[in-house]
Design an enzyme around this catalytic site. Structure first.
Site, short mmCIF file in Angstrom:
data_model
loop_
_atom_site.label_atom_id
_atom_site.label_comp_id
_atom_site.label_asym_id
_atom_site.label_seq_id
_atom_site.Cartn_x
_atom_site.Cartn_y
_atom_site.Cartn_z
CD GLU A 1 -109.48 -15.93 -63.93
OE1 GLU A 1 -109.21 -14.97 -63.09
OE2 GLU A 1 -110.02 -15.56 -65.01
CG ASP B 1 -105.18 -15.58 -64.69
OD1 ASP B 1 -105.61 -16.47 -65.34
OD2 ASP B 1 -105.17 -14.18 -65.32
#
Lengths: 372, 450
Positions: B160, B66
C-alpha cells in the site's frame, strides 16, 4: 532518638549522602537515609548496595537512637528550612514517624526500622595510603570524561587505577577509555599504594568521590582490597564495590611511533574547534583537520545546514595530512590540557593520535580518528 | 451540506445524480455521463455498473492505493486451482494468519489471528506458507508502476502507498481520477492482483476512502462532504487512535467523530495534548501532511515464530544469529546503521518480552547485533520456553558512521572485516556459500545426520 543540630551542618551532610540514593527504588529501605545519634554526633548513611556514603556531624544528642527516613524527602525539607535554623529530630513515641522541627515548621516522616538498613561489608583492606585531595581530583578530572557508558563492556564503565614502576619512580595511574578515546593520568605513587591490585572504580563512585573532594588541601585516605575501595576525607567515609572485570591492556593502545609532531596554541585551537562545530547538528559530527607546514585548516561540513572553515597557525614540518576527529572528543580532551601549547603526535588519517601538553608527561590522551 | 455520501463504485452510486464530466467508467474509462438504470448507474459506453460519479472527481489528487488480500491474491494468481477456495497465507501449524482471501474472511478469518483459530473457523481452507521473496517482487513491481504515475509515492508497506498526483494532468493527459482508474485496471490485467483506490483531498481521507469499497474498489471523499461523512463515523477510524486511546475517549463520552467536530481545538489540546490537536483537525477532515517519497525508516527488524516452543538456548542463539544476519543484510543494503538493539521474545501464553540495549556507536554488522542480542537473551531466558524470537535495531543513522575502529577491541575490527569478506562471498556465490557453524547449533535435523 532525640537530637538537635544546625541546619547548615545537617544540610551539608545530607547533600553528601543523599545523592547515593536512586530516585526510583524497588526496595523501600534503599530510598532511606540512616540516622544514628550517639555520643554528641549524628551519623548519616545512605547506600545503593554498591556504594555507601556515611558522614558524622556534631549534634546535641538528648536521647541516643537510630532510624531511617526517605533520603530525598528529608534533604528537600532541610534544604528549604531557613538559614541559621536549629533543626530538632525526634522519633515519635510509637516509633512510627520522625518529627522534624525548625522554627514554626513541623514535619512528620514515616520511618523504616534501622535494623533493615543494609551494610556493605567492607572486609579486609590490603592497601592503605593518603594523598592530597588535589592529587586525587587531578587523576579523576583528567580521565573521568573518557569512561564508557556501554553496558556490554561493563569493565570500561569506570576508572582503572593501579601502580606502575617507571624510571622516575613508582607512579599511581588512572586510565579510562570508551574505545574512541583513552585518557591516562598519573601522580607519584603515595606510600602504601605500590603493589596495589589494579582496580576499576565505577562511574557513579567516581562522580561521588569527585564531589566529596571540595577542599583541595584536605587529605584523603584511601583503602583498597580486591573488591572494595574506601575513601575517607573530613568526616565522610565512602565505601564502594569495584567493577569485577579485567581492564584491557591499554598499553598497546598508546601509539609509540607516531612521528608527525604538531604544536598548536591550546586555547586558540579549542575555540576554533568549538566555533566550526556549531555547524554540526548531530552528536559526533567530524571536524576535519587539514594539516600542512605551518598551518591547519579546520572544516566541518553538515549536508543539512552548511559548512564552516577556520585557519590556524601551527608548528608542523612533516608531510601534509588530513585527519578527522569527533569535535566533542577534541573539546573534552583540550579542556583537560593544562599548558598553553598542545602537542599532537600523528601517524596517518586512520591511526590513533596522541595528544598531550607540550613537555608534560603526567597526562596523555589517545584519540581514534573518524572517517571524513 | 448536500448530505451526499462518499461515492464508492458500488456502494453509493444510486444516491448520486450523474452529471456530465463528473462520471468515469472504471472498466472502459469512458467519460460519458452515466445512465441511470433502476437504482444504479451504468456506463453509457460499455454498460458496466462500475461507474464513478462525484462532483469533485477531477479536482482531487491525493490517493491511497491498497492491494486486496495481497499475499492471497498473489498465490491465487499463481495457482488458478485456488481461485474459488478459501485461502490462508500464514506460518505453518503455528504462527498467525498473514493474509486470507475474501472467501476465508466470510468465515470470520482475519489477519493476525492465531492459525489454530483460523483453522477452527474455516476447516476447508488451503493454508500456504508465505513466500515473502515472491510478494516483495510483486510489491516492487507495483510500486514501480506507481512511480510511473507520479514521483510522489509514499509506501506504507509492501502493498500500500499514498500517491500525490497533483500536477500530473498534463503529463498523463488525464485527471488523477482517470490515471488511477487506468492504473487499477492495468494492475489487474498485467500483474494479476486487484487493488482498491481511495481518492480525496488529503492523506487522512484517502486512506479512509480506500477502505470503503474493498475489494476492487474506488472511493472518493470530496472536501465538501468530508465533515458530514466523518460526523457519523466512530473515532477509531482516525489513524493513530488505537484501542487504548479509544477507550480513554469513550470514558470521556466521546465515541463519534461528530462529537469531536463540535469541540474546540483548544479544549481537545488541553485534554489530550498534541494528539488532541490532531484530533481537532482530522475530525474536520483537515490533514496537511504531505505525501513524502522519502519516508524515514525508523527501525529494521526480523522475527520468527517456531513450530514448537523452544527453551534450548543453543537453538535460540542459532536462530538469533540467522535473524541478526537478515537484519544486517537489510541495513547494509539501505546503508543504514542502528544504535539500539532490541530483542523480542514471546512466551507460550503470548506475553511479549522486549529487551533493549544502546550501543556506543551505530552498527550494521550481524556480529555486533547478534552479540548484543545474545547478551540480552541470556539475561531474559530464565529457563522459559518461547514461541517467537525477534531482533531489531532502531535509532537509525546513515551507514558512514557505523562501526568505527575501536581502540581497545581490535578483535571487533577483525570480525567486521571477516563479515565484510563473507558478504562479498555471498553476493558472488549465494547466501549458502558461507554459513556460521553456530547457525546450525541445536538444529535437530543436523543431529540426526550425525
Amino acid at each position: 532518638m532525640k537530637v538537635t543540630l544546625e541546619r547548615t551542618d545537617l544540610l551539608k551532610s545530607l547533600t553528601h549522602v543523599h545523592r547515593v540514593v536512586e530516585r526510583r527504588n524497588t526496595i523501600p529501605i534503599l530510598s532511606n537515609v540512616l540516622l544514628r545519634a550517639d555520643g554528641g554526633q549524628l551519623l548519616l548513611k545512605a547506600t545503593d548496595l554498591d556504594l555507601e556514603i556515611s558522614e558524622k556531624v556534631a549534634a546535641l544528642v538528648e536521647q541516643p537512637g537510630a532510624t531511617t527516613v526517605p533520603a530525598h524527602m528529608i534533604y528537600d525539607i532541610v534544604r528549604k528550612l531557613p538559614e541559621g535554623a536549629q533543626v530538632a529530630l525526634e522519633t515519635s513515641s510509637d516509633n512510627a514517624t520522625l518529627e522534624i522541627r525548625a522554627g514554626r515548621s513541623r514535619f512528620a516522616l514515616q520511618m523504616l526500622p534501622e535494623t533493615d538498613f543494609p551494610d556493605i561489608t567492607a572486609g579486609e583492606f590490603t592497601h592503605r595510603f593518603t594523598l592530597a585531595s588535589r592529587d586525587l581530583r587531578s587523576l579523576i578530572d583528567a580521565t573521568q570524561f573518557a569512561i564508557s557508558t556501554e553496558e556490554t563492556r561493563y569493565y570500561l564503565n569506570g576508572i582503572y587505577m593501579h601502580s606502575v614502576a617507571s624510571d622516575g619512580g613508582d607512579r599511581l595511574r588512572a586510565v579510562a577509555t570508551d574505545g574512541h578515546r583513552l585518557a591516562r593520568a598519573e601522580i607519584p605513587a603515595p606510600n602504601g599504594s605500590v603493589g596495589m591490585p589494579g582496580i576499576i572504580v565505577p562511574r557513579k563512585t567516581v562522580g561521588e568521590i569527585q564531589k566529596l573532594l571540595e577542599a583541595p588541601d584536605a587529605e584523603a585516605a584511601i583503602e583498597i582490597s580486591e573488591t572494595k575501595i574506601r575513601i575517607m576525607t573530613g568526616d565522610v567515609i565512602l565505601t564502594s564495590k569495584l567493577i569485577d572485570g579485567t581492564f584491557p591492556d591499554y598499553g598497546r593502545v598508546i601509539p609509540q611511533n607516531n612521528d608527525k609532531e604538531m604544536l598548536v596554541e591550546r586555547d586558540e585551537f579549542k575555540a576554533a574547534v568549538d566555533r566550526v562545530s556549531t555547524i554540526s547538528s548531530e552528536r559526533g559530527r567530524a571536524v576535519k583537520l587539514a594539516i600542512s607546514e605551518g598551518r591547519m585548516i579546520l572544516t566541518v561540513v553538515n549536508p543539512d545546514s552548511g559548512s564552516a572553515t577556520e585557519e590556524l597557525a601551527i608548528d608542523y614540518d612533516s608531510d601534509p595530512l588530513e585527519i578527522g576527529f569527533n569535535s566533542r572528543y577534541l573539546l573534552e580532551i583540550t579542556g583537560q590540557l593544562r599548558g598553553d601549547t598542545a602537542c599532537f603526535r600523528l601517524a596517518d588519517a586512520g591511526a590513533p593520535t596522541l595528544i598531550q601538553d607540550k613537555g608534560v608527561e603526567d597526562a596523555l590522551y589517545v584519540l581514534m580518528p573518524m572517517r571524513v | 451540506m448536500s448530505g451526499a455520501a462518499p461515492v464508492g463504485g458500488r456502494t453509493a452510486g444510486g444516491t448520486m445524480a450523474a452529471r456530465a464530466g463528473t462520471a468515469l467508467c472504471r472498466d472502459c474509462l469512458s467519460r460519458a455521463p452515466a445512465a441511470v438504470r433502476g437504482t444504479s448507474l451504468r456506463c453509457r459506453a460499455c454498460g458496466s455498473p462500475r461507474v464513478l460519479s462525484h462532483p469533485e472527481l477531477d479536482n482531487l489528487s491525493i490517493a491511497h492505493i491498497d492491494c486486496d488480500a495481497f499475499y492471497a491474491s498473489v498465490e491465487k494468481r499463481d495457482n488458478p486451482e485456488l481461485v474459488d477456495r478459501p485461502l490462508i497465507v500464514g506460518g505453518g501449524t503455528r504462527g498467525v494468519v498473514s493474509t486470507c482471501c475474501y472467501i476465508a474472511r466470510i468465515k470470520g478469518v482475519r489477519s493476525a489471528m492465531p492459525m489454530f483459530k483460523a483453522r477452527e473457523l474455516c476447516p476447508d481452507a488451503v493454508v500456504i506458507k508465505p513466500d515473502m521473496a515472491k510478494y516483495a517482487r510483486v510489491g516492487r513491481d507495483i510500486r514501480e508502476r506507481m512511480r510511473a504515475l507520479t514521483p510522489l509515492v509514499e509506501p506504507l508497506s509492501i502493498d500500500e502507498a499514498f500517491l500525490d498526483l497533483t500536477g500530473t494532468e498534463r503529463l498523463h493527459h488525464a485527471s488523477p481520477a482517470e490515471s488511477l482508474a487506468r492504473f487499477a485496471r492495468s494492475i489487474e490485467e498485467e500483474v494479476g492482483v486487484t487493488v482498491s483506490v481511495g481518492l480525496a483531498p488529503n492523506k487522512f481521507l484517502a486512506k479512509i476512502a480506500s477502505d470503503l469499497d474493498k475489494p476492487r474498489g474506488f472511493s472518493v471523499i470530496g472536501a465538501a462532504e468530508a465533515v458530514s461523512f466523518l460526523a457519523e463515523q466512530p473515532i477509531g477510524l482516525i489513524w493513530g487512535v488505537g484501542k487504548v486511546f479509544q477507550q480513554k475517549l469513550a470514558a470521556d463520552g466521546l465515541t463519534t467523530i461528530g462529537q469531536l467536530q463540535k469541540m474546540e481545538a483548544v479544549d481537545l489540546a488541553r485534554r489530550y495534548g498534541a494528539m488532541g490537536l490532531r484530533l481537532a483537525s482530522l475530525a474536520h477532515g483537515r490533514d496537511d501532511r504531505p505525501v513524502s517519497a522519502t519516508r524515514e525508516t525508523k527501525s529494521v527488524s526480523s522475527e520468527t515464530t517456531f513450530d514448537t516452543d523452544i527453551s534450548d538456548v543453543a537453538r535460540l542463539r542459532a536462530i538469533l544469529r540467522r535473524l541478526s544476519e537478515e537484519v544486517s543484510t537489510r541495513l547494509k543494503a539501505a546503508d543504514l546503521a542502528g544504535r539500539t538493539v532490541t530483542l523480542k521474545l514471546k512466551t507460550p501464553d503470548f506475553r511479549i518480552i522486549t529487551r533493549s540495549r544502546s550501543l556506543a556507536d551505530p552498527t550494521q554488522l550481524a556480529d555486533r547485533i547478534f552479540r548484543t542480542g545474545e547478551d540480552l537473551l541470556k539475561a531474559a531466558v530464565e529457563g522459559r520456553r518461547f514461541r517467537l524470537i525477534g531482533i531489531g535495531v532502531s535509532e537509525l543513522t546513515d551507514g558512514t558512521r557505523a562501526d568505527p575502529e575501536d581502540l581497545v577491541d581490535p578483535a571487533a575490527g577483525q570480525r567486521a572485516r571477516a563479515e565484510r569478506a563473507i558478504d562479498a562471498l555471498r553476493s558472488k556465490f549465494g547466501k549458502q556459500a558461507v554459513e556460521l557453524g553456530l547457525t546450525k547449533a541445536g538444529d535437530p535435523r543436523r543431529q540426526r545426520d550425525r
